[in-house]
Design an enzyme around this catalytic site. Structure first.
Site, short mmCIF file in Angstrom:
data_model
loop_
_atom_site.label_atom_id
_atom_site.label_comp_id
_atom_site.label_asym_id
_atom_site.label_seq_id
_atom_site.Cartn_x
_atom_site.Cartn_y
_atom_site.Cartn_z
N ARG A 30 0.67 -1.27 0.01
CA ARG A 30 -0.03 0.09 -0.09
C ARG A 30 0.90 1.35 -0.04
NH1 ARG A 30 -5.57 -0.78 0.84
NH2 ARG A 30 -6.04 -2.80 1.92
N ASP A 31 0.52 2.15 -0.85
CA ASP A 31 1.15 3.49 -0.69
C ASP A 31 0.79 4.16 0.47
OD1 ASP A 31 2.20 5.75 -3.37
OD2 ASP A 31 1.63 6.46 -1.31
N ILE A 32 1.71 4.85 1.05
CA ILE A 32 1.58 5.53 2.40
C ILE A 32 0.95 6.63 2.35
CG2 ILE A 32 3.67 7.01 2.42
CD1 ILE A 32 4.32 5.74 5.06
N VAL A 98 10.92 8.42 -5.99
CA VAL A 98 11.63 6.99 -5.55
C VAL A 98 12.19 6.69 -6.80
CG1 VAL A 98 11.65 4.88 -4.30
CG2 VAL A 98 10.19 6.87 -3.56
N HIS A 102 8.73 1.42 -10.12
CA HIS A 102 7.21 1.10 -9.61
C HIS A 102 6.14 1.29 -10.20
CE1 HIS A 102 8.21 5.00 -8.04
NE2 HIS A 102 7.07 5.17 -7.69
P1 AMP Z 1 6.68 8.38 -7.19
O1 AMP Z 1 6.25 9.74 -7.05
O2 AMP Z 1 6.18 7.50 -8.61
O3 AMP Z 1 8.21 8.17 -7.01
O4 AMP Z 1 6.03 7.30 -6.04
C1 AMP Z 1 6.65 7.12 -4.87
C2 AMP Z 1 5.27 6.71 -3.86
O5 AMP Z 1 5.74 6.21 -2.90
C3 AMP Z 1 4.57 8.14 -3.61
O6 AMP Z 1 3.27 7.81 -3.96
C4 AMP Z 1 4.81 7.81 -2.10
O7 AMP Z 1 3.43 8.22 -1.47
C5 AMP Z 1 4.96 6.52 -1.71
N1 AMP Z 1 5.73 6.26 -0.48
C6 AMP Z 1 6.75 6.97 -0.17
N2 AMP Z 1 7.21 6.44 1.04
C7 AMP Z 1 6.52 5.51 1.38
C8 AMP Z 1 6.33 4.28 2.40
N3 AMP Z 1 7.55 4.25 3.24
N4 AMP Z 1 5.77 3.12 2.02
C9 AMP Z 1 4.91 3.23 1.06
N5 AMP Z 1 4.71 4.20 0.20
C10 AMP Z 1 5.63 5.21 0.38
#
Ligand code: AMP
Length: 111
Positions: A30-32, A98, A102
C-alpha cells in the site's frame, strides 16, 4: 552499484510496509499516501531486475514493466477489482520521487 533506495529497504524488510501481493518476483504494498481508495505500488524484488526508472530501461530490463503489469492484473483478479488505473512516473520531471521502478495501481474500489 547504486545507493539503496527506500524501496530496496522495503523489499529487504528493513522498512515496514503493508504487503497485499507477494510472489518470488514481485511485491505489491500500500502507498503510504493513497491517492485513491486502493493505491498499491508494485516493485520487482530481485536485484537482477532492478532498474531505477522507465527512463533507464535497457534490453536486459525491458521485460520488468510487464512483470509489474502482470502482477497488477493478477492482484486485481484475486481481489475482484474490475477497474483500475496503472501509472509509471518517469523521471523527476515526470513526478517520480523514488528511483526504483514501481507501478502505481489505483482503484476507486476499496479492498
Ligand atoms: P513516485 O512519485 O512515482 O516516485 O511514487 C513514490 C510513492 O511512494 C509516492 O506515492 C509515496 O506516497 C510512496 N511512498 C513514500 N514512502 C512510502 C513508504 N514508506 N511506504 C509506502 N509508500 C511510500
Amino acid at each position: 552499484m547504486h545507493e539503496p533506495t527506500l524501496f530496496h529497504k522495503i523489499v529487504a524488510g528493513e522498512i515496514p510496509c503493508t504487503a497485499v501481493f507477494d510472489t518470488e518476483e514481485v511485491l505489491g504494498f500500500r502507498d503510504i499516501h493513497p491517492k485513491a481508495p486502493t493505491h498499491i505500488l508494485f516493485v520487482a524484488k530481485k536485484e537482477e531486475h532492478f532498474v531505477s526508472s522507465i527512463t533507464e530501461l535497457t534490453e536486459e530490463t525491458q521485460h520488468v514493466p510487464c512483470m509489474l503489469i502482470r502482477a497488477a492484473q493478477e492482484f486485481a483478479a484475486q481481489q475482484g477489482i474490475e477497474g483500475y488505473k496503472l501509472t509509471f512516473h518517469c523521471g523527476a520531471k515526470g513526478g517520480q520521487e523514488v528511483f526504483y521502478l514501481h507501478l502505481h495501481f489505483l482503484s476507486q474500489q476499496s479492498l
